[in-house]
Design a protein around this motif. Structure first.
Motif, short mmCIF file in Angstrom:
data_model
loop_
_atom_site.label_atom_id
_atom_site.label_comp_id
_atom_site.label_asym_id
_atom_site.label_seq_id
_atom_site.Cartn_x
_atom_site.Cartn_y
_atom_site.Cartn_z
N CYS A 41 44.23 38.11 39.16
CA CYS A 41 43.21 37.77 39.70
C CYS A 41 43.45 36.21 39.94
CB CYS A 41 41.88 37.04 37.77
SG CYS A 41 40.99 39.06 36.98
N GLN A 89 45.02 37.01 43.02
CA GLN A 89 43.24 37.20 44.28
C GLN A 89 42.86 36.51 44.72
OE1 GLN A 89 42.63 41.45 42.96
NE2 GLN A 89 44.10 42.82 43.26
N GLN A 132 39.97 35.87 43.02
CA GLN A 132 39.35 35.60 42.66
C GLN A 132 39.31 37.58 41.56
OE1 GLN A 132 35.46 38.22 45.25
NE2 GLN A 132 37.29 38.65 46.31
N GLN A 147 38.92 41.39 39.34
CA GLN A 147 38.01 42.15 39.56
C GLN A 147 39.17 42.27 37.99
OE1 GLN A 147 38.65 44.06 42.80
NE2 GLN A 147 38.20 42.18 43.60
N SER A 157 39.38 46.18 36.51
CA SER A 157 39.38 48.03 36.78
C SER A 157 38.78 48.90 37.11
CB SER A 157 41.23 48.14 35.61
OG SER A 157 40.61 48.37 34.67
N TYR A 184 38.98 38.57 32.45
CA TYR A 184 37.98 38.15 33.93
C TYR A 184 37.10 37.61 33.61
CZ TYR A 184 33.83 39.89 36.72
OH TYR A 184 32.76 40.12 38.18
#
Length: 120
Positions: free
Chosen positions: A21, A24, A26, A28, A30, A115
């Motif tokens: 996370c 990247q 931001q 995400q 799975s 997350y």
């Protein structure tokens, strides 16, 4: 011993997810976690999940009978629970037996936790 291994795997998945996370930029979830959340969204599937408490292993027919639904409906619901990582299946002759999948459910929960930790 198996519970310790599952806890270790869950922790590793949470760490990997949190790192992914951050890399990247931001968060995400799975695809497995999306399927897990979809599987939890139905009251019927929630009722079916409870049938697998304490390590119960059940056939489609047994799930249908205990949940008070048709075999076709039970089969469809079990397919979604399996896709969501909540149950797993094994074949015993002509019968398919389902049981809770603690490892995959733990992985999805770890992904969701990472997350939420990132977002909130």
């Amino acid at each position: 011993m198996a519970d310790e291994r599952a806890a270790d795997q869950t922790e590793q998945v949470a760490d990997q997810t949190e790192q992914a996370c951050c890399e990247q930029g931001q968060p995400q979830l799975s695809e497995m976690t999306h399927d897990f959340l979809k599987a939890l969204a139905s009251p019927t599937r929630q009722q079916i999940m409870l049938l697998f408490a304490r390590g119960a292993e059940l056939s489609v027919g047994e799930v249908a009978e205990r949940a008070g639904i048709g075999q076709s409906t039970a089969s469809q619901q079990l397919t979604l629970l399996r896709r969501g990582g909540i149950v797993t299946a094994r074949r015993d002759g002509k019968i398919v037996l389902y049981r809770a999948d603690k490892t995959r459910a733990g992985q999805a929960l770890a992904d969701l936790q990472a997350y939420l930790r990132f977002c909130c």
